[in-house]
Design an enzyme around this catalytic site. Structure first.
Site, PDB file in Angstrom:
ATOM      1  N   VAL A 280       2.949  52.088   1.966  1.00 50.19           N
ATOM      2  CA  VAL A 280       1.846  52.000   2.921  1.00 50.19           C
ATOM      3  C   VAL A 280       1.171  52.910   3.239  1.00 50.19           C
ATOM      4  O   VAL A 280      -0.210  53.169   2.788  1.00 50.19           O
ATOM      5  CB  VAL A 280       2.238  51.135   4.183  1.00 50.19           C
ATOM      6  CG1 VAL A 280       0.917  50.666   4.799  1.00 50.19           C
ATOM      7  CG2 VAL A 280       2.998  49.785   3.778  1.00 50.19           C
TER       8      VAL A 280
ATOM      9  N   LYS B   6       6.649  38.322  13.207  1.00 50.60           N
ATOM     10  CA  LYS B   6       5.470  37.850  12.872  1.00 50.60           C
ATOM     11  C   LYS B   6       5.022  36.738  13.757  1.00 50.60           C
ATOM     12  O   LYS B   6       3.932  36.634  14.514  1.00 50.60           O
ATOM     13  CB  LYS B   6       5.297  38.070  11.403  1.00 50.60           C
ATOM     14  CG  LYS B   6       5.497  39.161  10.681  1.00 50.60           C
ATOM     15  CD  LYS B   6       5.579  39.098   9.238  1.00 50.60           C
ATOM     16  CE  LYS B   6       5.926  40.213   8.452  1.00 50.60           C
ATOM     17  NZ  LYS B   6       6.337  39.979   7.111  1.00 50.60           N
TER      18      LYS B   6
HETATM   19  N1  HSE Z   1       9.654  42.244   3.841  1.00 44.28           N
HETATM   20  C1  HSE Z   1       8.632  41.640   4.214  1.00 44.28           C
HETATM   21  C2  HSE Z   1       8.248  40.388   3.165  1.00 44.28           C
HETATM   22  C3  HSE Z   1       7.164  42.387   4.323  1.00 44.28           C
HETATM   23  O1  HSE Z   1       8.825  40.311   2.289  1.00 44.28           O
HETATM   24  O2  HSE Z   1       7.275  39.609   3.166  1.00 44.28           O
HETATM   25  C4  HSE Z   1       7.225  43.193   5.212  1.00 44.28           C
HETATM   26  O3  HSE Z   1       7.225  42.560   6.599  1.00 44.28           O
END
Ligand code: HSE
Length: 428
Positions: free
Chosen positions: A15, A207
Site C-alpha cells: 500500500v 471494519k
Molecule cells: N485481508 C483483508 C481481506 C484485507 O482479505 O479483505 C485487509 O483488511
C-alpha cells in the site's frame, strides 16, 4: 504558489509503495484537484534497500516511524505500518501530539483504540482519517459521514473480507474443500500474516465495528461483535444452501434495535439473486440503509495496492483542501458508549440434519421444532446414503433462544445422527 501539503509515509509495503506511485504519477492531477501540490517529504520502513518498484531517492528517510511523525517538514503522517498497538499507535500518537494530521489504513488500531485517538486528534485540532481501513478502495467512510449524513441509519451490512469471499467462492464454483481453497488463497498471497484475522472473521469485525460507530453515533465497541469465522463451512452446506436458493457469505451486520446495538460477523445465507449473493471472488460489498435514502450498495476491491492507495489519497486530498471532519462523523466527546444487544434480532435459519431413515423420524424433528416455537417454512429430503436421510429445513423467523433450545433437544429424539448445522438466513 500555494503551500504544498507534505506527507511523511510510514510503511512501504504494497500500500505504501502504491501511495508513492500515485503521488508521483498523478502529480498534476492531484495538485489541480487539491488546489495545492501534494509532496512527500520523508518515508520510513524496516528496510531501506528493498526494491519497491518506485524511486525514493528524493525523500528523507527515518528508521523510526515516531521520528518521521515528529518531523517539522511533515504536515500529514500516513500510517501504513499496521498492528493495533506498538510502533503504529506510538507514531500516530506522536503525530497528533505534534499537530500533524493522520491518515491510516489501520483497522485493528481504530477498532481497539479509536475513541482515545479520535479524542486526542480533535483536542489537537487535527484530522484522523481512515478511508483505507474499511473495505479498501470502496469510499464507504465518506459515504456514511458525508453522502448519507442526513439519514438516520438503520442497518449496515457487508462482505468486508475479500479473502473469505474468495475461499467461499472457490468452494462453490470449483468444488474445492475449505482446506484446498484456503491453500489456493495462501498461494495467491491473499492471507494476512496471521490467517485467523481473515478466516476467523476478526479483520472484517474490526471494519464492522468502525462502521457501526459512525452509523449509530456510538464509541467503537469491537469486543461486542458476535464473531464466528468460516472454518466450519463445508462444500455440503454450500451445495445444499445453493439448492435452496442461497449463497453462504461471511456477513457483517450492525443494527440498532430495541435490545441495544447488535453487531454480528458470521457465515450467513443470503438469497443468491441479491447483490450480496452475487458477489464473487475477492471483492467487497457494503450495504447501507438510511431512513431517507433507502438502501445503498457499494461494491469494489477491498484490498490490494491500487484500491487501498486510492483510499489513502482520498483522505490526503480532503486534508489538502481543508476539509476537517470529526473522526467518527460527530465530535468524539459526544459519542455514547453503546449498550450491546442483549439478544440477536429474530431471524430465519437454515438447518441441515442427517436422520436415521425410519418411520416417524421427521415427525420427531418437527415436534422438537414446534415445541421450541419454531415454524417450518420449507423442507427438503435428499437421496439416501444407506439408511440415513439428509434433511434441509428453512425455518420462519424465530428468536435465537428458540433455535438453541431446539438444537439442544434434537439429540434426545434418537433420530439425529450427527450435530445439526444451523446458519442464519439474513434478509437483504
Ligand atoms: N485481508 C483483508 C481481506 C484485507 O482479505 O479483505 C485487509 O483488511
Amino acid at each position: 504558489m500555494t503551500e504544498p501539503l507534505r506527507l511523511g509515509i510510514a510503511g512501504l509495503g504494497t500500500v505504501g509503495a502504491g501511495v508513492v506511485k500515485i503521488v508521483q504519477r498523478q502529480k498534476q492531477l492531484l495538485s489541480a484537484r487539491a488546489g495545492r501540490p501534494i509532496e512527500i517529504s520523508a518515508v520510513s520502513a524496516r528496510s531501506r534497500d528493498k526494491d519497491r518498484g518506485v524511486s525514493l531517492d528524493r525523500y528523507g528517510w527515518e528508521d523510526d516511524p515516531v521520528a518521521l511523525a515528529k518531523r517539522a517538514d511533515v504536515d500529514v503522517f500516513v500510517e501504513l505500518v499496521g498492528g493495533d498497538d506498538g510502533p503504529a499507535k506510538a507514531a500516530v500518537e506522536a503525530a497528533i501530539a505534534t499537530g500533524k494530521h493522520v491518515v491510516t489504513a489501520n483497522k485493528a488500531m481504530l477498532a481497539h483504540h479509536g475513541q482515545p485517538l479520535a479524542e486526542a486528534a480533535e483536542n489537537a485540532g487535527v484530522s484522523l482519517r481512515y478511508e483505507a481501513a474499511v473495505a479498501g478502495g470502496i469510499p464507504v467512510i465518506k459515504a456514511l459521514t458525508e453522502g448519507l449524513a442526513g439519514n438516520g441509519i438503520s442497518r449496515v451490512m457487508g462482505v468486508m473480507n475479500g479473502t473469505c469471499n474468495y475461499i467461499l467462492t472457490r468452494m462453490d464454483d470449483a468444488g474445492l474443500t475449505y482446506e484446498e481453497a484456503f491453500a489456493e488463497a495462501d498461494g495467491l498471497g491473499y492471507l494476512e500474516a496471521d490467517p485467523e484475522l481473515d478466516v476467523g472473521g476478526i479483520d472484517a469485525a474490526h471494519k464492522l465495528s468502525i462502521l457501526a460507530a459512525i452509523a449509530f453515533g456510538t464509541r467503537v465497541d469491537f469486543d461486542a461483535v458476535a464473531l464466528e469465522g468460516i472454518g466450519a463451512i463445508t462444500i455440503e452446506d454450500i451445495r445444499r444452501a445453493g439448492d435452496m436458493g442461497y449463497k453462504i457469505k461471511l456477513l457483517g451486520v450492525a443494527q440498532m434495535t430495541g435490545r441495544g446495538l447488535e453487531q454480528r460477523m458470521s457465515p450467513c445465507l443470503v438469497p443468491d439473486t441479491s447483490p450480496l449473493g452475487q458477489l464473487v471472488g475477492g471483492t467487497n460489498m457494503v450495504v447501507l440503509e438510511g431512513d431517507a435514502v433507502g438502501q445503498v450498495v457499494l461494491r469494489g476491491a477491498g484490498a490490494g495496492e491500487g484500491p487501498t492507495a486510492s483510499a489513502v489519497l482520498a483522505d490526503v486530498m480532503d486534508i489538502a483542501r481543508g476539509v476537517r471532519l470529526p473522526t467518527f462523523g460527530q465530535p468524539a466527546a459526544t459519542l455514547a458508549a453503546p449498550k450491546p444487544a442483549s439478544a440477536q434480532s429474530p431471524g430465519a435459519y437454515y438447518l441441515r440434519l442427517l436422520l436415521t431413515d425410519k418411520p416417524g423420524a421427521l415427525a420427531k424433528v418437527a415436534t422438537v421444532l414446534g415445541e421450541a416455537g419454531i415454524s417450518i417454512d420449507r423442507m427438503r429430503q435428499y437421496d439416501h446414503p444407506g439408511d440415513l436421510a439428509p434433511v434441509l429445513i428453512v425455518t420462519h423467523k424465530t428468536a435465537r433462544p428458540n433455535l438453541d433450545r431446539a438444537l439442544g433437544d434434537l439429540p434426545g429424539t434418537g433420530v439425529v445422527t450427527e450435530a445439526p448445522v444451523a446458519l442464519r438466513i439474513e434478509e437483504v
